[in-house]
Scaffold this motif. Structure first.
Motif, PDB file in Angstrom:
ATOM      1  N   ILE A  22       0.833  -1.211   0.000  1.00 35.04           N
ATOM      2  CA  ILE A  22       0.000   0.000   0.000  1.00 35.04           C
ATOM      3  C   ILE A  22       0.866   1.259   0.000  1.00 35.04           C
ATOM      4  N   GLY A  28      -4.076   2.319  -2.538  1.00 36.42           N
ATOM      5  CA  GLY A  28      -4.348   3.154  -1.370  1.00 36.42           C
ATOM      6  C   GLY A  28      -5.517   2.620  -0.592  1.00 36.42           C
ATOM      7  N   GLY A  29      -6.446   3.510  -0.295  1.00 35.44           N
ATOM      8  CA  GLY A  29      -7.542   3.184   0.606  1.00 35.44           C
ATOM      9  C   GLY A  29      -8.385   1.985   0.179  1.00 35.44           C
ATOM     10  N   ARG A 232      -0.865   8.865  -1.010  1.00 35.25           N
ATOM     11  CA  ARG A 232      -0.248   8.729  -2.318  1.00 35.25           C
ATOM     12  C   ARG A 232       0.156  10.108  -2.855  1.00 35.25           C
ATOM     13  N   ARG A 236      -4.595  15.252  -6.877  1.00 33.96           N
ATOM     14  CA  ARG A 236      -5.880  15.386  -6.181  1.00 33.96           C
ATOM     15  C   ARG A 236      -5.705  15.488  -4.659  1.00 33.96           C
ATOM     16  N   LYS A 237      -4.547  15.057  -4.159  1.00 38.20           N
ATOM     17  CA  LYS A 237      -4.323  15.068  -2.712  1.00 38.20           C
ATOM     18  C   LYS A 237      -3.941  16.455  -2.193  1.00 38.20           C
ATOM     19  N   GLY A 263       4.885   8.736   1.756  1.00 38.53           N
ATOM     20  CA  GLY A 263       4.156   8.077   0.675  1.00 38.53           C
ATOM     21  C   GLY A 263       5.145   7.545  -0.338  1.00 38.53           C
ATOM     22  N   ARG A 296       7.599   5.339   1.224  1.00 35.24           N
ATOM     23  CA  ARG A 296       6.393   4.584   1.586  1.00 35.24           C
ATOM     24  C   ARG A 296       6.460   4.166   3.051  1.00 35.24           C
ATOM     25  N   LEU A 297       5.393   4.419   3.792  1.00 33.76           N
ATOM     26  CA  LEU A 297       5.342   4.007   5.201  1.00 33.76           C
ATOM     27  C   LEU A 297       4.630   2.652   5.244  1.00 33.76           C
ATOM     28  N   LEU A 302       4.294   3.097  10.018  1.00 37.49           N
ATOM     29  CA  LEU A 302       3.182   4.033   9.788  1.00 37.49           C
ATOM     30  C   LEU A 302       2.578   4.503  11.120  1.00 37.49           C
ATOM     31  N   LEU A 323      -9.095   7.298   4.539  1.00 38.36           N
ATOM     32  CA  LEU A 323      -8.681   6.511   5.717  1.00 38.36           C
ATOM     33  C   LEU A 323      -7.675   7.262   6.577  1.00 38.36           C
ATOM     34  N   VAL A 324      -6.859   8.115   5.937  1.00 39.17           N
ATOM     35  CA  VAL A 324      -5.777   8.764   6.676  1.00 39.17           C
ATOM     36  C   VAL A 324      -6.289   9.520   7.911  1.00 39.17           C
ATOM     37  N   GLU A 327      -7.029   7.128  10.730  1.00 41.06           N
ATOM     38  CA  GLU A 327      -5.803   6.510  11.273  1.00 41.06           C
ATOM     39  C   GLU A 327      -5.111   7.512  12.207  1.00 41.06           C
TER      40      GLU A 327
END
Ligand code: UDP
Length: 427
Positions: A22, A28-29, A232, A236-237, A263, A296-297, A302, A323-324, A327
């Protein structure tokens, strides 16, 4: 109790391999969701096969996650990575590969839960041939996503009608937030059953370590003010909004302010290109010394990054659920997020973090500063966030709701689902 066969179900995720690593391109989610739901349903007595597209020749066909939960990779198109927008033409092959696998193993399903519009097509096709219940989760709605971009991609011609037919004809659609349900009703169709069951998170894994301990393990300064992005690399993020906000933070010159952008990315791929673009902005703003990119975590670190941070920032332009934030909240870290989509459901502004208009650099800077300047309030927001996640967003609770929904549908008891189910998760 049903005979065992009724408890054998398939989760179909053509373009989101539940057994994948992931945190990088197109993983991702949705991947996390399918894997977690599958494993938790299996713990609750369901026999779960999760189908996805095989995308490399060296990938094993079957990954066994537990005795009654496995990922099955079937061939559909070339054994190479293909972006989601290129997969529609391979769906008939996906269906026939799934059928061949089932014949070989002599298995059949009472219910399929499909994920993302591509899989909804697969489920609808199977449902025409077999006595199957179909539940669908969109994860992202083309009808909403395309509103925010200047030019419709060609895949929209395929995606939009499939999304509409799915909502109008499958047994039940699961929206992960009231905002997503409202979007479906406003932009897709008034017809069909929609039930809200949120996404979940692992409340044992997140929140099991103190900030001090997490910083010690990661080698981070115990006194720094740390803002964290996890996700990611995708335009869009909205990562650039966060970078620009930190650049103009009031705390920049006299506190040890640090920005961590976590990421995965691969050079030359779309996520690698986005990371290059973000790094360029960091350089232009003279923020190299205060910004780190740990890559990447994963399962080893993470939870430590979330616990180590003072604030988790989610500057997405559009987020059906996200989801972030849950979490981070499970880790007692307040969230500053864009006031859009599912983030309006998960983050309660002034209680578990702050919601601000998307792309508004000044508003993000002000919100981040408010939290970083007030340790007592930060801790209070963090504790409220933990409480909210324990109450609404544990995988156990989410999966119990899904299992109850499946039971009802398999028993043919699907009348008035929308009205009955919605209040269960009202915030
Ligand atoms: N993620 C991860 N490692 C990373 C970056 C992201 O494990 O380096 C995970 C993150 O913890 C979350 C998921 O990827 O579980 C992202 O899900 P979200 O719904 O926030 O966004 P999506 O990727 O679906 O747009």
């Amino acid at each position: 109790m049903f005979p065992d066969q009724n408890r054998r179900i398939a989760l179909i995720s053509v373009a989101g391999d539940p057994a994948a690593e992931i945190g990088q391109e197109e993983a991702g989610g949705q991947n996390v969701y399918v894997r977690q739901v599958g494993e938790h349903l299996a713990k609750q007595g369901w026999i779960v096969d999760m189908y996805t597209r095989k995308s490399h020749a060296d990938q094993p066909e079957i990954v066994q996650h537990s005795p009654t939960c496995r990922t099955i990779r079937v061939q559909a198109g070339p054994l190479e990575f293909r972006s989601r927008n290129e997969l529609f033409e391979y769906l008939p092959e996906f269906v026939s590969s799934m059928e061949a696998f089932q014949r070989r193993e002599s298995v059949s399903y009472s219910l399929v839960h499909t994920h993302y519009w591509l899989s909804s097509w697969v489920g609808m096709n199977l449902r025409q041939k077999y006595p199957l219940v179909q539940v669908h989760t969109y994860h992202s709605l083309g009808a909403v996503k395309y509103k925010a971009i200047a030019q419709m991609p060609t895949v929209a011609m395929q995606r939009l009608p499939v999304e509409k037919t799915c909502l109008e004809t499958v047994d039940c659609v699961v929206a992960t937030s009231p905002q997503e349900q409202a979007h479906m009703r406003e932009y897709v169709s008034e017809l069909g059953n929609v039930v809200i069951v949120p996404c979940g998170t692992d409340i044992q894994r997140f929140g099991n370590v103190s900030r001090q301990e997490a910083r010690a393990q990661l080698g981070l300064d115990p006194d720094a003010k740390i803002a964290l992005y996890v996700g990611r690399f995708d335009p869009r993020k909205g990562i650039e909004t966060l970078v620009q906000a930190i650049a103009q933070s009031k705390l920049r010159d006299h506190e040890n302010l640090q920005l961590i952008i976590g990421g995965g990315s691969r050079p030359g791929k779309s996520d690698g290109n986005e990371r290059d673009r973000i790094e360029k902005i960091v350089h232009e703003l003279g923020m190299q010394d205060m910004t780190s990119f740990p890559g990447r975590l994963d399962e080893t670190n993470l939870h430590l990054y979330y616990a180590a941070a003072d604030v988790s920032v989610v500057p997405s332009h559009y987020e059906p659920f996200g989801l972030v934030p849950i979490e981070a909240m499970a880790s007692r870290t307040p969230v500053v997020a864009s006031d859009v989509g599912g983030l309006q459901f998960t983050v309660v502004s002034e209680e578990t973090g702050l919601l601000v208009p998307p792309k508004d650099v000044d508003a993000f800077a002000h919100a981040i500063d408010r939290i970083l300047e007030n340790d007592t309030w930060r801790a209070e927001l963090g504790n409220n966030g933990r409480h909210r996640v324990e109450t609404y967003f544990s995988w156990e609770g989410v999966t119990t709701q899904l299992g109850q929904l499946y039971d009802k549908l398999i028993q043919g008891n699907a009348k008035n689902l929308e009205q009955k189910e919605t209040p269960q998760v009202a915030a």
